[in-house]
Design a protein around this motif. Structure first.
Motif, PDB file in Angstrom:
ATOM      1  N   VAL A 191       0.843  -1.193   0.000  1.00 30.27           N
ATOM      2  CA  VAL A 191       0.000   0.000   0.000  1.00 30.27           C
ATOM      3  C   VAL A 191       0.878   1.243   0.000  1.00 30.27           C
ATOM      4  O   VAL A 191       1.781   1.381   0.834  1.00 30.27           O
ATOM      5  N   LYS A 192       0.621   2.135  -0.939  1.00 31.19           N
ATOM      6  CA  LYS A 192       1.306   3.420  -1.010  1.00 31.19           C
ATOM      7  C   LYS A 192       0.262   4.482  -1.322  1.00 31.19           C
ATOM      8  O   LYS A 192      -0.292   4.522  -2.422  1.00 31.19           O
ATOM      9  N   GLY A 193      -0.033   5.339  -0.336  1.00 31.49           N
ATOM     10  CA  GLY A 193      -1.106   6.304  -0.505  1.00 31.49           C
ATOM     11  C   GLY A 193      -2.434   5.579  -0.635  1.00 31.49           C
ATOM     12  O   GLY A 193      -2.790   4.759   0.211  1.00 31.49           O
ATOM     13  N   ASN A 194      -3.165   5.847  -1.721  1.00 30.41           N
ATOM     14  CA  ASN A 194      -4.443   5.161  -1.942  1.00 30.41           C
ATOM     15  C   ASN A 194      -4.326   4.019  -2.952  1.00 30.41           C
ATOM     16  O   ASN A 194      -5.328   3.463  -3.399  1.00 30.41           O
ATOM     17  N   THR A 195      -3.085   3.665  -3.313  1.00 33.47           N
ATOM     18  CA  THR A 195      -2.856   2.580  -4.265  1.00 33.47           C
ATOM     19  C   THR A 195      -2.506   1.286  -3.526  1.00 33.47           C
ATOM     20  O   THR A 195      -1.625   1.283  -2.660  1.00 33.47           O
ATOM     21  N   VAL A 196      -3.218   0.225  -3.865  1.00 29.72           N
ATOM     22  CA  VAL A 196      -2.934  -1.105  -3.309  1.00 29.72           C
ATOM     23  C   VAL A 196      -2.408  -1.961  -4.457  1.00 29.72           C
ATOM     24  O   VAL A 196      -3.090  -2.151  -5.468  1.00 29.72           O
ATOM     25  N   LYS A 197      -1.199  -2.471  -4.292  1.00 29.81           N
ATOM     26  CA  LYS A 197      -0.508  -3.157  -5.388  1.00 29.81           C
ATOM     27  C   LYS A 197      -0.202  -4.601  -5.031  1.00 29.81           C
ATOM     28  O   LYS A 197       0.141  -4.923  -3.890  1.00 29.81           O
ATOM     29  N   THR A 198      -0.329  -5.478  -6.010  1.00 33.74           N
ATOM     30  CA  THR A 198       0.069  -6.872  -5.832  1.00 33.74           C
ATOM     31  C   THR A 198       0.697  -7.372  -7.124  1.00 33.74           C
ATOM     32  O   THR A 198       0.422  -6.836  -8.210  1.00 33.74           O
ATOM     33  N   ALA A 199       1.552  -8.378  -7.017  1.00 38.27           N
ATOM     34  CA  ALA A 199       2.268  -8.892  -8.189  1.00 38.27           C
ATOM     35  C   ALA A 199       1.304  -9.608  -9.138  1.00 38.27           C
ATOM     36  O   ALA A 199       0.341 -10.240  -8.700  1.00 38.27           O
ATOM     37  N   PRO A 200       1.550  -9.548 -10.447  1.00 36.34           N
ATOM     38  CA  PRO A 200       0.721 -10.267 -11.422  1.00 36.34           C
ATOM     39  C   PRO A 200       1.112 -11.745 -11.475  1.00 36.34           C
ATOM     40  O   PRO A 200       2.228 -12.116 -11.109  1.00 36.34           O
ATOM     41  N   LEU A 201       0.201 -12.579 -11.966  1.00 39.72           N
ATOM     42  CA  LEU A 201       0.474 -14.013 -12.057  1.00 39.72           C
ATOM     43  C   LEU A 201       1.659 -14.304 -12.961  1.00 39.72           C
ATOM     44  O   LEU A 201       2.386 -15.275 -12.746  1.00 39.72           O
ATOM     45  N   LYS A 202       1.881 -13.465 -13.959  1.00 40.87           N
ATOM     46  CA  LYS A 202       3.001 -13.707 -14.892  1.00 40.87           C
ATOM     47  C   LYS A 202       4.354 -13.634 -14.196  1.00 40.87           C
ATOM     48  O   LYS A 202       5.352 -14.155 -14.708  1.00 40.87           O
ATOM     49  N   ASP A 203       4.409 -13.025 -13.011  1.00 40.57           N
ATOM     50  CA  ASP A 203       5.659 -12.970 -12.254  1.00 40.57           C
ATOM     51  C   ASP A 203       5.911 -14.250 -11.453  1.00 40.57           C
ATOM     52  O   ASP A 203       6.977 -14.411 -10.858  1.00 40.57           O
ATOM     53  N   GLY A 204       4.907 -15.155 -11.420  1.00 39.05           N
ATOM     54  CA  GLY A 204       5.090 -16.433 -10.737  1.00 39.05           C
ATOM     55  C   GLY A 204       4.459 -16.534  -9.367  1.00 39.05           C
ATOM     56  O   GLY A 204       4.710 -17.495  -8.649  1.00 39.05           O
ATOM     57  N   CYS A 205       3.631 -15.557  -8.986  1.00 43.00           N
ATOM     58  CA  CYS A 205       3.001 -15.630  -7.661  1.00 43.00           C
ATOM     59  C   CYS A 205       1.860 -16.642  -7.667  1.00 43.00           C
ATOM     60  O   CYS A 205       1.274 -16.951  -8.708  1.00 43.00           O
ATOM     61  N   LEU A 206       1.549 -17.166  -6.497  1.00 44.76           N
ATOM     62  CA  LEU A 206       0.446 -18.105  -6.340  1.00 44.76           C
ATOM     63  C   LEU A 206      -0.867 -17.447  -6.761  1.00 44.76           C
ATOM     64  O   LEU A 206      -1.134 -16.291  -6.431  1.00 44.76           O
ATOM     65  N   ASN A 207      -1.686 -18.198  -7.458  1.00 41.46           N
ATOM     66  CA  ASN A 207      -3.017 -17.725  -7.836  1.00 41.46           C
ATOM     67  C   ASN A 207      -3.939 -17.888  -6.622  1.00 41.46           C
ATOM     68  O   ASN A 207      -4.803 -18.762  -6.573  1.00 41.46           O
ATOM     69  N   GLY A 208      -3.740 -17.025  -5.635  1.00 38.86           N
ATOM     70  CA  GLY A 208      -4.387 -17.174  -4.334  1.00 38.86           C
ATOM     71  C   GLY A 208      -5.861 -16.800  -4.344  1.00 38.86           C
ATOM     72  O   GLY A 208      -6.276 -15.868  -5.034  1.00 38.86           O
ATOM     73  N   ILE A 209      -6.637 -17.521  -3.542  1.00 38.96           N
ATOM     74  CA  ILE A 209      -8.072 -17.261  -3.436  1.00 38.96           C
ATOM     75  C   ILE A 209      -8.331 -15.928  -2.729  1.00 38.96           C
ATOM     76  O   ILE A 209      -9.144 -15.118  -3.189  1.00 38.96           O
ATOM     77  N   ILE A 210      -7.651 -15.672  -1.608  1.00 39.89           N
ATOM     78  CA  ILE A 210      -7.864 -14.406  -0.899  1.00 39.89           C
ATOM     79  C   ILE A 210      -7.301 -13.249  -1.717  1.00 39.89           C
ATOM     80  O   ILE A 210      -7.854 -12.143  -1.702  1.00 39.89           O
ATOM     81  N   ARG A 211      -6.223 -13.472  -2.430  1.00 38.44           N
ATOM     82  CA  ARG A 211      -5.723 -12.460  -3.377  1.00 38.44           C
ATOM     83  C   ARG A 211      -6.829 -12.060  -4.333  1.00 38.44           C
ATOM     84  O   ARG A 211      -7.100 -10.870  -4.546  1.00 38.44           O
ATOM     85  N   LYS A 212      -7.489 -13.048  -4.920  1.00 38.80           N
ATOM     86  CA  LYS A 212      -8.568 -12.790  -5.865  1.00 38.80           C
ATOM     87  C   LYS A 212      -9.718 -12.032  -5.205  1.00 38.80           C
ATOM     88  O   LYS A 212     -10.238 -11.054  -5.764  1.00 38.80           O
ATOM     89  N   LYS A 213     -10.114 -12.459  -4.008  1.00 36.28           N
ATOM     90  CA  LYS A 213     -11.239 -11.828  -3.319  1.00 36.28           C
ATOM     91  C   LYS A 213     -10.922 -10.379  -2.952  1.00 36.28           C
ATOM     92  O   LYS A 213     -11.769  -9.488  -3.085  1.00 36.28           O
ATOM     93  N   LEU A 214      -9.704 -10.134  -2.464  1.00 39.46           N
ATOM     94  CA  LEU A 214      -9.335  -8.762  -2.106  1.00 39.46           C
ATOM     95  C   LEU A 214      -9.264  -7.862  -3.333  1.00 39.46           C
ATOM     96  O   LEU A 214      -9.646  -6.686  -3.269  1.00 39.46           O
TER      97      LEU A 214
END
Length: 281
Positions: A191-214
């Motif tokens: 989180v930086k200011g009002n921006t919430v950032k997460t890595a894309p699937l193409k970078d190799g992160c888990l396709n998480g369920i809570i990631r998707k819900k958030l």
């Protein structure tokens, strides 16, 4: 009690042997999920992710492996362990049946369902010390296999040992392109200011369920902007907040990375909304 291929067995009974392909080759997938009073959180999402992962690994999906069939089997394990009136952690493991070397003799699968008690019925925010560091001994490959919840978790195991040896509560994994991908046990949000950032699937992160819900929640909120983009290690110390997500803990704020300490205002706000979505199903 555990469920092995539809049969309830005592946890003391031996039902796997040295030929198990999950043991031999990590030829296995699993889903970890939360249940409260016999209700599975985000069950449809877990089921669809499992089916997609099985197809990707060319596992044969049985005709009766429907969402209703598996839910009935999971609820049976919950009841058999006297957890139908409390919170439980469920693990559903699917693995290719015995036989073969790297090339399997069959694509037919077997499965195990386990249940363990959880203390809290809904997600709660822990705000005690939680310090992380980058784990740079080994790297995540930025490909689709890295997004699956497989039993190939050796980097997570070694990283957990590194964290314990160095008095960290968790570590952040980076990929071969030196981008921050996720934590040892879940997805990472910055989180930086009002921006919430997460890595894309193409970078190799888990396709998480809570990631998707958030991500769905944030996209609907006024005052926040969701960014799905690569995270540089240099961004971590500039962030206002860092937090980890998975299906068991929900949201876990990080309090410290190197010399930078973080708040948890956004994490608290999102946690209430996540619990509301979980209650609705």
């Amino acid at each position: 009690m555990v469920n092995f291929n539809g049969e309830l067995l005592p946890t003391t009974e031996t039902f796997l042997d040295h030929q198990n392909r999950g043991l031999r080759y990590g030829d296995s997938l699993f889903e970890s999920m939360r249940a409260v009073s016999g209700k599975l959180f985000f069950w449809e999402d877990h089921y669809l992710r499992l089916m997609a992962s099985m197809r990707m690994l060319r596992m044969e999906i049985p005709m009766d492996f429907t969402m209703e069939f598996l839910e009935e089997n999971i609820l049976g394990v919950i009841l058999a362990n006297d957890l139908d009136q409390s919170a439980a952690r469920i693990r559903l493991t699917v693995f290719r049946s015995d036989g073969g070397l790297y090339l399997p003799e069959t694509n037919v699968i077997s499965y195990i369902i386990e249940a363990k008690a959880l203390q809290n019925p809904f997600y709660v925010l822990e705000d005690n010390r939680y310090e992380v560091e980058l784990f740079k001994d080994f790297y995540v490959n930025p490909d689709m296999l890295s997004t699956l919840k497989t039993n190939n978790k050796i980097i997570n195991v070694v990283g957990s040992i590194f964290a314990q040896e160095n008095d960290y509560d968790n570590c952040l994994l980076i990929n071969t392109n030196k981008q921050v991908v996720e934590a040892l046990n879940g997805n990472l949000f910055l989180v930086k200011g009002n921006t919430v950032k997460t890595a894309p699937l193409k970078d190799g992160c888990l396709n998480g369920i809570i990631r998707k819900k958030l991500m769905e929640i944030i996209n609907k909120l006024e005052g926040y902007e969701l960014e799905e983009n690569s995270i540089s290690p240099f961004e971590l110390q500039k962030a206002d907040e860092l937090f980890i997500t998975n299906s068991i803990i929900g949201i876990r704020p990080i309090t410290k990375y190197r010399k930078k300490e973080f708040g948890n205002v956004t994490a608290k706000n999102l946690l209430g909304k996540l619990n509301a979505v979980a209650r609705l199903g």
